[in-house]
Write an enzyme that holds these catalytic residues in place. Sequence first.
Site, short mmCIF file in Angstrom:
data_model
loop_
_atom_site.label_atom_id
_atom_site.label_comp_id
_atom_site.label_asym_id
_atom_site.label_seq_id
_atom_site.Cartn_x
_atom_site.Cartn_y
_atom_site.Cartn_z
CD GLU A 74 5.00 6.41 3.75
OE1 GLU A 74 4.39 7.30 3.42
OE2 GLU A 74 5.08 5.28 3.12
CD GLU A 101 -1.11 4.32 1.45
OE1 GLU A 101 -1.91 4.67 0.65
OE2 GLU A 101 -0.28 5.06 1.79
#
Length: 361
Positions: free
Chosen positions: A268, A161
Amino acid sequence: MPADLARLSRRTVLGSSLALAACDRFAAAEPAPGPEPGPLKSLAPCPFGTTGMTGQLDQLFWVEQTLRHASQLTPEWELKMERTLGADFTHDFSAADRVVDFAHGNGLRVHGHTLIWYSQGAETFNASVPPARFKAEFDRYIAAAVGRYRGRMVGWDVVNEPVSEDGSGLRDCHWSEALGVEGYMVRAFQQARLADPDAILFLNEYNLENIPAKGTTFLKLVERLLKLGAPIGGIGTQSHLNIEIPAGNITNFFRDAASLGLPIHVSELDFSLKRDGGHLPDLRSSTEKRAQQVARVGELAEAFMALPERQRYAFTTWGLRDSDSWLLRTEGKNNPDDSPLLLDAQGRANPAYQAVVDAFT
């Protein structure tokens, strides 16, 4: 799991039109629960993954369902710095060891998650640490984590991220302040490569399909890091899907990502029925929400299947059954009535299951 779920323009008119037509046919899918589902690992044309935590290893039904459906396991929490990094730069990988040992003992390959994340490590890697020690401990942590599982991890989320919420740039964090906004990423990948030359090293990010600007920024970052010498071996798209995004967003991102030629990991996947944030009441019926869910998950699975075979690293859901999801847990989003995964709590097929199977087969 992202800190906040709400978080290459080479498109052609023809491509977008085909994507819209292909994706929206899923919206007519029946939202009724399916029958006893076939094993996903047998239906997927690539490794099918899910997550595991130490507490689940003692749950017989979780073990049964995981071994039935999965061929790959990602430690959900046990390799995050909040678990592995202690005071004065001590390391503790004992919890991760249990998950990795379980996986290998049952014939599952393992994907490591995650080494360097903006939201973790700041308590220890702080401004009071002298620059030379900061760099040395940064390198030592990566060497310890990756080296410990050398030959046992097929891949790693090396940096997690790095792009800002809206995709306008890169995040500022304790890593970038000490090592440079791109420097910490290049260093992390280089150190991971030294620790395990055979593992596939991923840059992992969320909202790449939900926010096109973020997807563009992310792919440009990958290109830039490669030019700077980062040995990036794959792209991880978390795919925490907002089921209300326009048809075609997902297809367009995957087409642009595929142009880089790297393996792609749906890393995910989940797809909440809830509308995150905002103050307006959600007036959608359960039937409408399920139809939106099936449409977007079906589009994702088809976009993944459109990749060249060598670029399909794995297809991973963040939890296997609804009851496994961080979205339902009190320490997560605390939405106990959500249904964001392919299987319900009893291991039966949720509506999106069939859309995935149809794309796979």
